[in-house]
Write an enzyme that holds these catalytic residues in place. Sequence first.
Site, short mmCIF file in Angstrom:
data_model
loop_
_atom_site.label_atom_id
_atom_site.label_comp_id
_atom_site.label_asym_id
_atom_site.label_seq_id
_atom_site.Cartn_x
_atom_site.Cartn_y
_atom_site.Cartn_z
N LYS A 10 0.81 -1.22 0.00
CA LYS A 10 0.00 0.00 0.00
C LYS A 10 0.85 1.28 0.00
O LYS A 10 2.05 1.23 0.27
CB LYS A 10 -0.92 -0.02 1.22
N TYR A 50 -12.49 -2.12 -4.30
CA TYR A 50 -13.08 -2.15 -2.95
C TYR A 50 -14.60 -2.02 -2.94
O TYR A 50 -15.19 -1.76 -1.90
CB TYR A 50 -12.46 -1.04 -2.08
N ARG A 103 2.77 -6.41 9.18
CA ARG A 103 2.03 -5.32 9.82
C ARG A 103 2.60 -4.95 11.18
O ARG A 103 2.60 -3.78 11.56
CB ARG A 103 0.56 -5.66 9.88
N ASN A 113 -1.86 0.06 6.89
CA ASN A 113 -1.29 -1.17 7.45
C ASN A 113 -0.38 -1.90 6.46
O ASN A 113 -0.17 -3.10 6.57
CB ASN A 113 -2.38 -2.07 8.02
N HIS A 116 -2.12 -5.58 1.61
CA HIS A 116 -3.42 -6.24 1.45
C HIS A 116 -3.14 -7.64 0.92
O HIS A 116 -2.21 -7.84 0.14
CB HIS A 116 -4.29 -5.50 0.42
N GLU A 127 -9.73 -10.78 -7.44
CA GLU A 127 -8.80 -9.66 -7.29
C GLU A 127 -7.65 -9.73 -8.30
O GLU A 127 -7.26 -8.71 -8.87
CB GLU A 127 -8.24 -9.64 -5.86
#
Length: 139
Positions: A10, A50, A103, A113, A116, A127
Amino acid sequence: MTERTLSIIKPDATRRNLEGKIIAKIQEAGLKIAAMKRKRWTRYEAEKFYEVHKERPFYNDLVEFMTSGPIVLMVLEGENAIAKYREVMGATNPEEAAPGTIRAEFAENIEANSVHGSDSPENAEKEIALCFDGAEIVG
């Protein structure tokens, strides 16, 4: 059973140049990178990815966050890849993540965090299809 799962590094992690450290943890866990690309999501791409959370109160903040900087998309493969990667990632809330997990070591908070990962074979397939054209995955 050999599986594939999606991993996203991320924007909070790419901003801090943590890609190499995160990839090292993934590979140390015995997972292979079958495809990888770095990109910056458009609002449309983040909303589509999402959309399952569209009715949730955190949806707009999540879309904003995921479009705030570059991300690294990866298809990981290996024995029980989904469960193995979820173990390497650690709990969604970094305060609850086991020591040594991605994390626990790198997350800033529950939203930022760092990574994913798909949570089921069905979601992994969906995905990966959203993020990668089949021709991009070499295996």
